[in-house]
Design an enzyme around this catalytic site. Structure first.
Site, PDB file in Angstrom:
ATOM      1  CB  SER A   1      39.939  46.303  33.975  1.00 52.12           C
ATOM      2  OG  SER A   1      40.849  46.611  32.950  1.00 52.12           O
ATOM      3  NE  ARG A   2      35.789  43.987  34.635  1.00 54.61           N
ATOM      4  CZ  ARG A   2      36.307  43.968  33.408  1.00 54.61           C
ATOM      5  NH1 ARG A   2      37.072  42.970  33.013  1.00 54.61           N
ATOM      6  NH2 ARG A   2      36.056  44.941  32.569  1.00 54.61           N
TER       7      ARG A   2
ATOM      8  N   GLY B   1      42.818  41.713  40.500  1.00 52.25           N
ATOM      9  CA  GLY B   1      43.900  42.577  40.038  1.00 52.25           C
ATOM     10  C   GLY B   1      43.737  44.004  40.510  1.00 52.25           C
TER      11      GLY B   1
ATOM     12  CE  LYS C   1      41.496  42.067  23.984  1.00 52.99           C
ATOM     13  NZ  LYS C   1      40.975  40.746  23.531  1.00 52.99           N
TER      14      LYS C   1
ATOM     15  CE1 TYR D   1      41.169  28.991  34.592  1.00 54.79           C
ATOM     16  CE2 TYR D   1      40.735  27.441  36.371  1.00 54.79           C
ATOM     17  CZ  TYR D   1      41.012  28.723  35.939  1.00 54.79           C
ATOM     18  OH  TYR D   1      41.134  29.742  36.861  1.00 54.79           O
TER      19      TYR D   1
END
Length: 276
Positions: free
Chosen positions: A16-17, A20, A39, A165
């Site tokens: 979405s941003r 990517g 999502k 992480y």
């Protein structure tokens, strides 16, 4: 010999941003179809863009886009994205494992809820999306799996910084390198890609240093350009690598990185050791 991306279909988690979206736009400029599974159906006041605005930008760049609202952690969402990609574009040529969550804190500070989130997106999501797409990648002429995850740097300074992480991101890399071996006979390439420097994204702004880090970060376009360079390469010859963006571009003859910003004092990314 490399193949152009014209008519190729990319299935990407997230997008979405940030990085990517940059990959989607770079691929669209070369004629690719991009299917986004994310999502972000409605705007979030804390973050720019939705899956729908991303699809619009990809189409404006010259490609075709399909926005599939769903969760990469959910099997039904993943299968729906695969089915819709095949129905809409006739197949899947490339899988980009982009979706990720970050909590760059130590073990005592990391909640189990956040640990589970990172593991479920980075590990389960990467495994599930790729697994669901494999039958279609087997039918593609130049199939690629590309995961946005780091080289396996086992220096204790990285291993001890934020193990939760690191486990999630290194797990993506291990899966991808494993697929390179598992699917070598099928001619399915599997590689990882990681930036040399911080990339100017919302995560860097919000979690990795704010304005100072952003001023020393390169733009997401460097990752977009690096990704599409990899995805055009012969899948049987280009597999099993953990690539750094600047090295990919250097192989393509691009050594002037000024177009990507960052200034003279760039900030190196996690798991990347600066040159001696």
């Amino acid at each position: 010999m490399s193949e152009p991306l014209s008519g190729k279909t990319i299935l990407m988690s997230g997008g979405s941003r940030g990085i990517g979206l940059a990959i989607g736009i770079s691929a669209a400029k070369l004629g690719a179809n991009v299917v986004l599974l994310a999502k972000t159906d409605v705007p979030d006041p804390r973050l720019p863009g939705t899956i729908h605005t991303a699809a619009a930008e990809i189409e404006e760049a010259g490609g075709a886009a399909l926005a599939v609202v769903g969760d990469v952690r959910d099997d039904a969402s993943v299968q729906n994205a695969v089915d819709r990609a095949v129905e809409h574009f006739g197949g899947i040529d490339i899988v980009v494992n982009n979706a990720s969550a970050i909590a760059n804190v130590g073990t005592e500070e990391l909640s189990m809820k956040r640990f589970d989130l990172m593991a479920s997106i980075q590990l389960r999501g990467t495994f599930g999306l790729t697994k669901a797409a494999i039958p279609h990648l087997r039918e593609a002429s130049n199939p690629h799996i590309l995961s946005l995850s780091p080289p396996l740097n086992l220096d204790p300074k990285w291993l001890g910084l934020h193990p939760g992480y690191t486990l999630a991101k290194y797990g993506m890399s291990l899966l991808t390198l494993g697929w390179a071996a598992e699917f070598a006979d099928a001619g399915i390439a599997a590689n990882t890609l990681w930036p040399q420097t911080l990339i100017a994204t919302a995560a860097v702004q919000n979690l990795l240093g704010g304005d100072d880090s952003m001023s020393r970060a390169r733009t997401p376009e460097i990752m977009g350009d690096s990704a599409v360079a990899i995805l055009q390469r012969d899948s049987r010859a280009c597999t099993g690598h953990s690539y750094i963006d600047v090295d990919v571009l250097a192989e393509e003859g691009v050594t002037d990185l000024s177009q990507y910003g960052g200034g003279p004092d760039v900030m190196y990314d996690l798991y990347v050791d600066p040159p001696a």
